[in-house]
Design an enzyme around this catalytic site. Structure first.
Site, PDB file in Angstrom:
ATOM      1  N   LYS A  15      39.664   5.411  71.067  1.00 18.88           N
ATOM      2  CA  LYS A  15      39.660   3.962  71.267  1.00 18.88           C
ATOM      3  C   LYS A  15      38.310   3.338  70.884  1.00 18.88           C
ATOM      4  O   LYS A  15      38.258   2.198  70.411  1.00 18.88           O
ATOM      5  CB  LYS A  15      40.030   3.623  72.713  1.00 18.88           C
ATOM      6  CG  LYS A  15      41.493   3.910  73.039  1.00 18.88           C
ATOM      7  CD  LYS A  15      42.449   3.133  72.134  1.00 18.88           C
ATOM      8  CE  LYS A  15      43.899   3.326  72.519  1.00 18.88           C
ATOM      9  NZ  LYS A  15      44.818   2.536  71.660  1.00 18.88           N
ATOM     10  N   TYR A  52      41.159  10.614  74.026  1.00 19.31           N
ATOM     11  CA  TYR A  52      41.644   9.246  74.093  1.00 19.31           C
ATOM     12  C   TYR A  52      40.499   8.232  74.076  1.00 19.31           C
ATOM     13  O   TYR A  52      40.518   7.282  73.286  1.00 19.31           O
ATOM     14  CB  TYR A  52      42.489   9.061  75.356  1.00 19.31           C
ATOM     15  CG  TYR A  52      43.036   7.666  75.506  1.00 19.31           C
ATOM     16  CD1 TYR A  52      44.150   7.251  74.779  1.00 19.31           C
ATOM     17  CD2 TYR A  52      42.464   6.756  76.401  1.00 19.31           C
ATOM     18  CE1 TYR A  52      44.663   5.971  74.910  1.00 19.31           C
ATOM     19  CE2 TYR A  52      42.968   5.471  76.539  1.00 19.31           C
ATOM     20  CZ  TYR A  52      44.071   5.084  75.797  1.00 19.31           C
ATOM     21  OH  TYR A  52      44.575   3.813  75.925  1.00 19.31           O
TER      22      TYR A  52
END
Length: 235
Positions: free
Chosen positions: A135, A131
């Site tokens: 990002k 994750y």
């Protein structure tokens, strides 16, 4: 009145973004993975159109992009869709925004949801990525877009850790503040947005992103990697 696309809008920040935009009188195209994921089906009576597709599937995302173009060009696209599932983080959080950007007519504004967790992301594009990595990579992508597509205002937004399906009920940040910045960037008078493009925002304030996100060398690596995995070139 603006025409705005919001991806991943079945619940949470995406649905709140749609609600704020339609309440303000704008036309919204709502994307969700499927209709049965909608938390509030009454929104279907308020939006201009809906489009369903699984953004983890590249070919489904390409097809979605062509279908969305029938509604466009959009004044703004808000890439809200995201997941913390490690197996899906890069496909949904990075590849899908790239595919939509590469295939669709350029919008007037393009906004992606980043995360404060991007500050802990790594730059090894070959190792898959979780994750935080995803990002960082998508933030770098949108900082690159600000330079490569000057006709589109491109921004990344950290909405904070908010109590959504993904963030969890115990998340400490404010759900309203979590969607206000991307709504503002989509519809505000351009003269009031500083920086005009290439901003990384948190609650209406520009912040400094990870240094790699604004590194032209890393941006080029991200673009080359995404072109390689999708066979789509960003013009």
């Amino acid at each position: 009145m603006s025409l705005v696309l919001v991806t991943g809008a079945s619940t949470g920040l995406g649905l709140a973004t749609v609600d704020a935009l339609v309440t303000a009188g704008h036309d919204v195209v709502l994307h969700a993975r499927s209709e049965d994921r909608l938390e509030d089906a009454s929104v279907l009576d308020r939006v201009a159109a809906t489009a369903y597709a699984d953004l983890a599937d590249v070919m489904a995302t390409v097809d979605l992009a062509h279908r969305l173009d029938a509604h466009g060009p959009f004044d703004a696209v808000i890439h809200n869709a995201g997941t913390m599932d490690r197996a899906l983080a890069v496909p949904v959080n990075v590849v899908a925004p790239y595919v939509l950007t590469a295939v669709m007519q350029p919008p007037g504004r393009s906004i992606v949801l980043s995360s404060g967790m991007h500050l802990g992301g790594g730059t090894d594009l070959a190792r898959g990525g979780g994750y935080s990595d995803s990002k960082l990579w998508v933030t770098a992508l949108f900082m690159a877009l600000a330079d490569r597509r000057p006709g589109t205002l491109s921004h990344a937004v950290d909405p904070g850790w908010v109590p959504t399906r993904m963030g969890g009920r115990g998340a400490p940040d404010d759900l309203v503040e979590g969607h206000r910045t991307q709504v503002w960037l989509a519809i505000a008078d351009e003269a009031g947005i500083d920086p005009r493009t290439g901003g990384y925002w948190h609650h209406h304030r520009p912040r400094d992103p990870h240094r790699s996100a604004v590194d032209p060398g890393f941006q080029d690596q991200v673009l080359a990697h995404l072109e390689d995995v999708t066979s789509l070139r960003l013009e």
